[in-house]
Scaffold this motif. Structure first.
Motif, PDB file in Angstrom:
ATOM      1  N   SER A 186       0.841  -1.200   0.000  1.00  0.00           N
ATOM      2  CA  SER A 186       0.000   0.000   0.000  1.00  0.00           C
ATOM      3  C   SER A 186       0.876   1.249   0.000  1.00  0.00           C
ATOM      4  CB  SER A 186      -0.871   0.032   1.250  1.00  0.00           C
ATOM      5  OG  SER A 186      -1.710  -1.073   1.264  1.00  0.00           O
ATOM      6  N   LEU A 227      -9.465   4.320   3.303  1.00  0.00           N
ATOM      7  CA  LEU A 227      -9.267   2.907   3.636  1.00  0.00           C
ATOM      8  C   LEU A 227      -7.851   2.523   3.204  1.00  0.00           C
ATOM      9  CD1 LEU A 227     -12.790   1.597   2.634  1.00  0.00           C
ATOM     10  CD2 LEU A 227     -11.993   2.373   4.858  1.00  0.00           C
ATOM     11  N   SER A 237      -4.503  -0.700  -2.762  1.00  0.00           N
ATOM     12  CA  SER A 237      -3.636  -1.792  -3.206  1.00  0.00           C
ATOM     13  C   SER A 237      -4.195  -2.313  -4.529  1.00  0.00           C
ATOM     14  CB  SER A 237      -3.594  -2.920  -2.170  1.00  0.00           C
ATOM     15  OG  SER A 237      -4.819  -3.613  -2.172  1.00  0.00           O
ATOM     16  N   PRO A 268     -13.125  -6.820  -3.184  1.00  0.00           N
ATOM     17  CA  PRO A 268     -14.377  -6.783  -2.414  1.00  0.00           C
ATOM     18  C   PRO A 268     -15.425  -5.866  -3.041  1.00  0.00           C
ATOM     19  CG  PRO A 268     -12.629  -5.629  -1.230  1.00  0.00           C
ATOM     20  CD  PRO A 268     -11.999  -6.251  -2.424  1.00  0.00           C
ATOM     21  N   SER A 307     -22.511  -5.763  12.254  1.00  0.00           N
ATOM     22  CA  SER A 307     -21.120  -5.838  12.719  1.00  0.00           C
ATOM     23  C   SER A 307     -20.971  -5.218  14.099  1.00  0.00           C
ATOM     24  CB  SER A 307     -20.184  -5.126  11.736  1.00  0.00           C
ATOM     25  OG  SER A 307     -20.236  -5.748  10.490  1.00  0.00           O
ATOM     26  N   VAL A 308     -21.670  -4.112  14.341  1.00  0.00           N
ATOM     27  CA  VAL A 308     -21.540  -3.447  15.645  1.00  0.00           C
ATOM     28  C   VAL A 308     -22.164  -4.306  16.747  1.00  0.00           C
ATOM     29  CG1 VAL A 308     -22.335  -1.477  17.023  1.00  0.00           C
ATOM     30  CG2 VAL A 308     -21.369  -1.107  14.742  1.00  0.00           C
ATOM     31  N   GLY A 313     -20.840  -8.588  15.796  1.00  0.00           N
ATOM     32  CA  GLY A 313     -19.430  -8.894  15.534  1.00  0.00           C
ATOM     33  C   GLY A 313     -19.162  -9.026  14.048  1.00  0.00           C
ATOM     34  N   GLY A 314     -17.872  -8.983  13.683  1.00  0.00           N
ATOM     35  CA  GLY A 314     -17.461  -8.969  12.272  1.00  0.00           C
ATOM     36  C   GLY A 314     -17.877 -10.213  11.505  1.00  0.00           C
ATOM     37  N   SER A 315     -17.731 -11.383  12.114  1.00  0.00           N
ATOM     38  CA  SER A 315     -18.058 -12.629  11.411  1.00  0.00           C
ATOM     39  C   SER A 315     -19.560 -12.743  11.219  1.00  0.00           C
ATOM     40  CB  SER A 315     -17.573 -13.835  12.214  1.00  0.00           C
ATOM     41  OG  SER A 315     -16.202 -13.737  12.436  1.00  0.00           O
ATOM     42  N   ALA A 346     -21.197 -10.318   8.524  1.00  0.00           N
ATOM     43  CA  ALA A 346     -21.165 -10.741   7.117  1.00  0.00           C
ATOM     44  C   ALA A 346     -22.231 -11.801   6.859  1.00  0.00           C
ATOM     45  CB  ALA A 346     -19.779 -11.275   6.779  1.00  0.00           C
ATOM     46  N   PRO A 375      -3.102  -7.523   1.522  1.00  0.00           N
ATOM     47  CA  PRO A 375      -2.646  -6.927   2.779  1.00  0.00           C
ATOM     48  C   PRO A 375      -1.465  -7.649   3.436  1.00  0.00           C
ATOM     49  CG  PRO A 375      -5.038  -7.253   2.791  1.00  0.00           C
ATOM     50  CD  PRO A 375      -4.516  -7.925   1.574  1.00  0.00           C
ATOM     51  N   ASN A 380     -11.128 -13.971  11.055  1.00  0.00           N
ATOM     52  CA  ASN A 380     -11.875 -15.094  11.625  1.00  0.00           C
ATOM     53  C   ASN A 380     -11.522 -16.451  10.996  1.00  0.00           C
ATOM     54  OD1 ASN A 380     -13.029 -14.768   9.151  1.00  0.00           O
ATOM     55  ND2 ASN A 380     -15.132 -14.538   9.862  1.00  0.00           N
ATOM     56  N   GLU A 430     -12.122 -10.556  19.360  1.00  0.00           N
ATOM     57  CA  GLU A 430     -13.022  -9.993  18.360  1.00  0.00           C
ATOM     58  C   GLU A 430     -12.494 -10.397  16.986  1.00  0.00           C
ATOM     59  OE1 GLU A 430     -16.260  -8.694  17.511  1.00  0.00           O
ATOM     60  OE2 GLU A 430     -15.769  -8.043  19.545  1.00  0.00           O
ATOM     61  N   TYR A 431     -13.366 -10.958  16.152  1.00  0.00           N
ATOM     62  CA  TYR A 431     -12.894 -11.440  14.856  1.00  0.00           C
ATOM     63  C   TYR A 431     -13.608 -10.738  13.697  1.00  0.00           C
ATOM     64  CZ  TYR A 431     -10.658 -15.027  17.640  1.00  0.00           C
ATOM     65  OH  TYR A 431      -9.871 -15.655  18.552  1.00  0.00           O
ATOM     66  N   TYR A 432     -12.917 -10.595  12.590  1.00  0.00           N
ATOM     67  CA  TYR A 432     -13.515  -9.985  11.401  1.00  0.00           C
ATOM     68  C   TYR A 432     -13.270 -10.872  10.179  1.00  0.00           C
ATOM     69  CZ  TYR A 432      -8.714  -8.405  10.298  1.00  0.00           C
ATOM     70  OH  TYR A 432      -7.366  -8.365  10.026  1.00  0.00           O
ATOM     71  N   GLN A 433     -14.109 -10.678   9.193  1.00  0.00           N
ATOM     72  CA  GLN A 433     -14.007 -11.429   7.935  1.00  0.00           C
ATOM     73  C   GLN A 433     -12.740 -10.993   7.198  1.00  0.00           C
ATOM     74  OE1 GLN A 433     -16.667 -13.462   7.260  1.00  0.00           O
ATOM     75  NE2 GLN A 433     -15.913 -14.229   5.310  1.00  0.00           N
ATOM     76  N   THR A 456     -12.481  -4.185   4.401  1.00  0.00           N
ATOM     77  CA  THR A 456     -11.699  -2.987   4.102  1.00  0.00           C
ATOM     78  C   THR A 456     -12.117  -1.812   4.970  1.00  0.00           C
ATOM     79  OG1 THR A 456     -13.219  -2.529   2.312  1.00  0.00           O
ATOM     80  CG2 THR A 456     -11.152  -3.569   1.704  1.00  0.00           C
ATOM     81  N   ILE A 504     -16.437  -2.568  13.264  1.00  0.00           N
ATOM     82  CA  ILE A 504     -15.687  -3.390  14.241  1.00  0.00           C
ATOM     83  C   ILE A 504     -15.098  -2.481  15.321  1.00  0.00           C
ATOM     84  CG2 ILE A 504     -13.844  -5.138  14.495  1.00  0.00           C
ATOM     85  CD1 ILE A 504     -15.702  -6.089  12.358  1.00  0.00           C
TER      86      ILE A 504
END
Lengths: 288, 403
Positions: free
Chosen positions: A117, A209, A212, A218, A253-254, A257-259, A262, B54, B189, B214-217, B221, B226
């Motif tokens: 980056s 963000l 790259s 995404p 997500s808030v 959680g992140g997983s 999605a 990344p 995750n 705490e996990y993220y996909q 980006t 999170i």
């Protein structure tokens, strides 16, 4: 409670960015009937053009964003005119051509700029505080620009002769052509407009963000998800679906959680599509 | 007029020519064989890891190490079983995925590679191991996965231990400096995140610090949601664990934008320079602690970068992971010399296991791993703990294993 409002702001911000991307994606499908797999590539390219204009040419950031829009729009115009146009009615061929273009753009960026980056930051820094709530100034700027761009697209499509011509072609190409609309002139314009929107989003969002060569990966997934949810080819559908996706992503997500976030997003989209297989605003049969 | 000879004369002449003919054939075969042997003695060292995305910094560091070890070997007349061999590097970009690594192993094997440096991360190692075992390839991998190596994979060697071996002294150092009592450990995750973040969290808890995970996909980006979730638990510190440097930089930037002022840790693969760059500068990082795979301020260790520039004519990769990868790549090539083969990976593995760990730059270490993995195929070397306080880099402290 401030998490609720933070999620709302994040949702609007994500929704506006997704809307800008999805509008370009759905414009190309609605008017040309082409699914543009290179959309993410134009997003990444827009980011790199803006970065090069700022760091290489020393241009101020607003001019760099303009340069990104012009370069990505010009590339899209030329690619449609000389390549896509020849196979515009062959869905498989256009799919492979746009996918190939994406691979060429991302590999080209990798070869020229390397995989790491670059240091590319947004010129407006700092944040506003309302109690425990913090709103980054850069997000507000991006939100404002996205809002203006979406407004401009609506004005162009619904208030100008060019927009009317494009909508006529999207509605029924044969009838529109007999009425004097010229696809060979208008298709490259529509394609360039859409890729310019992707370039604009890239130039705006990547300094916030990360930039790259694979930044577009995404983007393609999100754009695709949004336009399918909104109904392929529907401009209003893409805008509303983008906001729905942004809000679901932010709140899930808030709070989960992140997983799980999605997962919830995809389950919600699945449920909506089961209820309305053509998407929120999609039609059963394309006229074009 | 043609010259006529009797049958006896012809037989005598043929008899006289026979030794000469045989000698010529023998010489030709010997020369041909020698040429063939020289041609065959080309060692292709595979370099398998993420070279885009990344985590690219880690993969490029690994590739740089393989190239340096190859250049050093070629410069010192790398000789195996009396034959001088040339070493070349064949690389493959896994994009930090299990399927990419599995495909990469097949690709490298099809090009005649028998020895692989890499892969870098846990998902890749998990994807690569069964395919490498099927091809009988020797792999010198890095990963903090709980099953990175094991007795069922005798040809897989491990570059460095996971956080169970090095996290405690770094957390202690951070605790003394910043006095944190709670931490959120954030990571992707998948196995590359969960296997490290869960161990990091255990280490924090063992030292009396409340830790949540705490996990993220992977591929996320925008970390704003999170970050909001992390901050809702009001932690004293946040640890980005094994999040790739690009992701970590972004998390740091968004944490600071959201008003978080506490210390941030990175107890996973190194990449502080990239984190600083993506976050927007060392002032944004402000208070930061991290793990370095080697004591990066040791002049002898830093000399690797000079050696890289001298032999390869360009700057060494930025990521300090390269300095540990160099040890693994050098040892793999030395083991080939000791075993006297460039093809029999089992013999080379035997030689590698018996080889003392003593690198000219990084120093002395030992083989470890029996306790954690059930097999003694993990390099154990001194490592470093870095600290940034109020935007000032306090440097990297050398820590001996077991300290």
């Amino acid at each position: 409670m401030h998490e609720f409002w933070s999620a709302a702001i994040i949702g609007v911000s994500l929704g506006a960015q997704y809307a800008l991307l999805a509008l370009g994606f759905t414009l190309i499908f609605g008017i040309l009937g082409v699914i543009n797999f290179a959309h993410g590539g134009f997003y990444a390219l827009g980011g790199y053009v803006a970065y090069s204009a700022v760091s290489g040419l020393g241009l101020p950031y607003p001019l760099a964003v303009l340069a990104a829009v012009l370069v990505t729009a010009a590339l899209g115009y030329v690619y449609e005119l000389f390549v896509i146009e020849r196979f515009v009615d062959d869905h498989l061929a256009t799919m492979m051509l746009t996918l190939g273009l994406y691979l060429m753009i991302s590999t080209g960026l990798l070869a020229v700029f390397g995989p790491q980056s670059p240091e590319f930051s947004f010129p407006v820094k700092g944040s506003y505080s309302i109690g425990a709530l913090r709103i980054a100034k850069e997000n507000l700027v991006v939100l404002a620009v996205c809002g203006c761009a979406i407004g401009a697209i609506y004005w162009l499509i619904y208030r100008t002769d060019l927009g009317r011509a494009l909508r006529a072609l999207a509605d029924d190409r044969q009838v529109a052509t007999t009425q004097g609309m010229r696809p060979r002139l208008l298709f490259p314009l529509a394609f360039g407009l859409a890729t310019g929107l992707a370039g604009l989003t890239g130039a705006l969002v990547t300094p916030i963000l990360a930039l790259s060569p694979s930044a577009g990966d995404p983007v393609l997934v999100t754009s695709f998800l949004t336009v399918i949810l909104g109904g392929l080819g529907s401009i209003a559908g893409a805008t509303i679906a983008a906001l729905i996706v942004g809000f679901i992503e932010a709140y899930a997500s808030v709070y989960l959680g992140g997983s799980a976030g999605a997962l919830v997003l995809f389950i919600m989209v699945l449920v909506i599509l089961l209820a309305r297989p053509t998407g929120l605003f999609g039609r059963q049969i394309r006229g074009a | 007029m043609p010259r006529r000879t009797t049958r006896g004369q012809a037989a005598a002449a043929a008899s006289a020519r026979r030794p000469l003919f045989a000698a010529t054939i023998a010489l030709a075969m010997a020369l041909g064989g020698q040429a063939g042997a020289q041609q065959a003695c080309e060692v292709k060292l595979g370099a398998l890891g993420p070279m885009s995305g990344p985590a690219a910094q880690w993969g490029l560091a690994m590739l740089g190490a393989a190239e340096l070890a190859a250049a050093e070997a070629n410069a010192r007349n790398f000789t195996v079983a009396g034959r001088r061999c040339t070493v070349s590097v064949v690389s493959y970009d896994t994009r930090y995925t299990a399927e990419g690594a599995a495909a990469g192993i097949n690709n490298l094997a099809s090009q005649g590679v028998r020895f692989v440096i890499g892969p870098v991360g846990s998902p890749e190692v998990t994807g690569a191991k069964p395919v490498a075992t099927r091809h009988n390839l020797l792999m010198f991998a890095n990963s903090y996965a709980k099953n990175a190596i094991g007795p069922q994979w005798p040809l897989v060697f491990h570059l460095g231990p996971g956080p169970s071996e090095w996290a405690a002294p770094i957390v202690l150092m951070a605790q003394q400096q910043f006095g944190m009592r709670s931490v959120v450990v954030v990571a992707p995750n998948d196995q590359g995140g969960t296997d490290i973040a869960s161990v990091d969290a255990e280490v924090y808890r063992s030292l009396g610090i409340t830790a949540t995970e705490e996990y993220y996909q992977r591929g996320t980006t925008n970390f704003a949601p999170i970050v909001t979730r992390i901050l809702s638990s009001r932690p004293d510190a946040v640890d980005t664990a094994s999040s790739p440097p690009g992701d970590s930089g972004l998390i740091v930037r968004q944490l600071r934008q959201a008003g978080f002022t506490g210390p941030i840790g990175h107890l996973g693969g190194p990449g502080t320079e990239e984190i600083i760059r993506v976050a927007g500068g060392i002032d944004v990082l402000k208070n930061f602690y991290w793990y370095e795979v080697v004591p990066t301020e040791d002049p002898q260790v830093r000399a690797i970068a000079d050696e890289y520039k001298r032999l390869l004519g360009r700057d060494a990769p930025e990521n300090t992971n390269m300095w540990l990868w160099v040890v693994g790549a050098r040892m793999t090539l030395r083991a080939m010399e000791t075993a006297g083969t460039t093809t029999d990976t089992r013999k080379v593995a035997e030689a590698l296991r018996a080889m003392p760990v003593d690198d000219p730059n990084v120093g002395r270490g030992s083989w470890a791993g029996q306790r954690f993995f059930g097999i003694n195929q993990e390099l154990s070397l001194p490592f470093g703990a870095g600290l940034i306080v109020d935007g000032q880099n306090r440097g990297v402290r050398r820590i001996e294993v077991g300290q």
